[in-house]
Design an enzyme around this catalytic site. Structure first.
Site, PDB file in Angstrom:
ATOM      1  N   LYS A   1      13.071  20.175  14.565  1.00  0.00           N
ATOM      2  CA  LYS A   1      13.108  19.230  13.707  1.00  0.00           C
ATOM      3  C   LYS A   1      11.643  19.088  12.885  1.00  0.00           C
ATOM      4  O   LYS A   1      11.793  19.893  11.973  1.00  0.00           O
ATOM      5  CB  LYS A   1      13.508  17.761  14.691  1.00  0.00           C
ATOM      6  CG  LYS A   1      14.735  17.895  15.237  1.00  0.00           C
ATOM      7  CD  LYS A   1      14.647  16.695  16.215  1.00  0.00           C
ATOM      8  CE  LYS A   1      16.196  16.949  17.020  1.00  0.00           C
ATOM      9  NZ  LYS A   1      16.438  18.039  17.677  1.00  0.00           N
TER      10      LYS A   1
ATOM     11  N   HIS B   1      12.583  13.291  18.258  1.00  0.00           N
ATOM     12  CA  HIS B   1      12.715  12.746  17.096  1.00  0.00           C
ATOM     13  C   HIS B   1      11.374  11.877  16.939  1.00  0.00           C
ATOM     14  O   HIS B   1      11.291  11.372  16.016  1.00  0.00           O
ATOM     15  CB  HIS B   1      13.828  11.980  16.943  1.00  0.00           C
ATOM     16  CG  HIS B   1      15.158  12.635  16.959  1.00  0.00           C
ATOM     17  ND1 HIS B   1      15.797  13.166  15.656  1.00  0.00           N
ATOM     18  CD2 HIS B   1      15.917  12.774  17.936  1.00  0.00           C
ATOM     19  CE1 HIS B   1      16.859  13.837  16.259  1.00  0.00           C
ATOM     20  NE2 HIS B   1      17.123  13.709  17.478  1.00  0.00           N
TER      21      HIS B   1
ATOM     22  N   SER C   1      18.314   9.134  18.706  1.00  0.00           N
ATOM     23  CA  SER C   1      18.650   9.980  17.720  1.00  0.00           C
ATOM     24  C   SER C   1      19.670   9.610  16.641  1.00  0.00           C
ATOM     25  O   SER C   1      19.723   9.896  15.448  1.00  0.00           O
ATOM     26  CB  SER C   1      18.850  11.284  18.074  1.00  0.00           C
ATOM     27  OG  SER C   1      20.116  11.358  18.958  1.00  0.00           O
TER      28      SER C   1
END
Length: 395
Positions: free
Chosen positions: A242, A211, A183
């Site tokens: 996200k 991610h 990340s």
């Protein structure tokens, strides 16, 4: 003053940076998360968000959350284990399992508590958990809560991983836990080689796709899909905060593993379930991602454009292969200073210092959304170049 207050009151590092005018945290945003945000009445270009798909203000997702709230209310008033399971939760779990290529899935109220609750639930005193030394803090906490023997290997060093596997009892459960996309640095786990070592040493693999989902693989199915190793990975974890523009997380695996976790993971059993709004928002975001290939293509067009621009400008960006672009500073105080300078220039970036990185690897994190423009990237590169040159970080 209590002994506890006296002890903790000695921590004044934030106050030191505040006095210097470069404290970079808890900046209050007065608008929705987009490529441009409003802070203190000033428009700022946002390059510090994890909203890779740019969906946090999508009307379809907002409306889905509103309709779910009208139907189910604002909360479930209990855990999934007891009174907090909605048909929405079951539907989301079914669709997520199919999306990442597993038999079943469980949804948690936050992504952090997936790793915190799944890892210790599965492993006992005779087992091993083996982690990359740059794994996310939630993996670190999950590992610490486990009674298993805990081993670490140097970041993406497959020889080091093999040496740790060689320390393990051959017939014991050995779980390799790794971020698919790291990340802070933006590089990828070497999953093909990890799979080879898994098969050589009869281990299991747990991949955190926080991610990777929405960014890599067919339709954004993640890094496991990107490398074609989904069937070799035992557990796939992901978050909703996200690319999926909501809040929560999930774990996907075969039915036997999920059945066990459904009845043993403490952060699932004893935590209030996802709100109806968050669940419906995640579902709608998942549908949009699956049916909007142009959004993923645009993200990668922008990523490749930005990588080329930063390299040409002389920035050190490491081994990133993702929309996360680390701009290395390698000095803690300068990392804070350049963050403040960039903000004054209208660019929002995030500082990364220990324990999120090694002391010698401090950086600022520049992240892209599918909704950014090349003009915004050009502006950011020009202004960041100015700031980095003033501090002597780049020439």
């Amino acid at each position: 003053m209590s002994l506890l207050s006296d002890k903790l009151g000695k921590y004044d590092l934030p106050q030191q940076y505040m006095a210097k005018g470069v404290y970079p945290y808890f900046r209050v945003i007065n608008s929705h998360q987009d490529t441009e945000v409003l802070i203190g009445g000033k428009k700022i270009l946002m390059f510090g968000s994890n909203a890779y798909m740019g969906l946090t203000y999508d009307e379809r997702i907002i409306n889905a959350a509103i309709e779910a709230t009208k139907k189910y209310g604002t909360g479930c008033a209990g855990s999934r284990f007891l009174n907090g399971t909605l048909d929405l939760h079951v539907q989301l779990e079914k669709e997520l399992a199919e999306f990442v290529g597993k038999e079943d899935a469980l949804c948690f109220s936050t992504g952090f508590t997936v790793n915190e609750g799944v890892i210790p639930a599965m492993l006992g005193r005779n087992d091993y958990v083996i982690c990359d030394d740059r794994d996310h803090a939630s993996i670190v906490d999950g590992r610490r809560l486990s009674f298993a023997t805990q081993l670490k290997y140097k970041h993406n060093d497959m020889e080091a991983l093999e040496k740790e596997l060689q320390k393990c009892e051959p017939n014991a459960v050995k779980l390799i836990v790794v971020d698919g996309v790291f990340s802070m640095e933006g590089d990828l786990a070497n999953l093909p080689e990890i799979v080879r070592l898994k098969n050589k040493y009869n281990a299991c693999i747990y991949v955190d796709e926080a991610h990777g989902l929405g960014v890599f693989g067919k339709q954004g199915r993640g890094v496991c899909d990107h490398f074609g190793v989904t069937d070799e990975v035992d557990l796939i974890m992901g978050t909703f905060s996200k690319s999926l523009a909501s809040l929560g997380g999930f774990i996907a695996a075969d039915k036997k593993i999920i059945n066990f976790l459904r009845h043993h993971s403490r952060s699932y059993i004893f935590q209030a379930s996802m709100t109806p709004a968050a669940t419906a928002a995640t579902l709608e975001a998942l549908h949009i991602i699956k049916n909007s290939p142009e959004r993923l293509k645009n993200l990668w067009d922008l990523t490749n454009y930005a990588l080329e621009k930063f390299r040409a400008a002389g920035f050190e960006i490491g081994a990133t292969e993702s929309p996360i672009i680390p701009l290395y500073v390698r000095d803690e105080e300068k990392t804070f200073v350049v963050t403040k300078m960039a903000f004054d220039e209208g660019i929002f970036i995030n500082p990364v210092i220990p324990p999120a990185c090694a002391p010698q690897d401090t950086l600022v994190r520049f992240a892209l959304m599918a909704t950014h423009t090349k003009e915004q990237i050009d502006t950011a590169v020009a202004k960041l170049s100015k700031c980095f040159k003033e501090l002597g970080i780049i020439k």
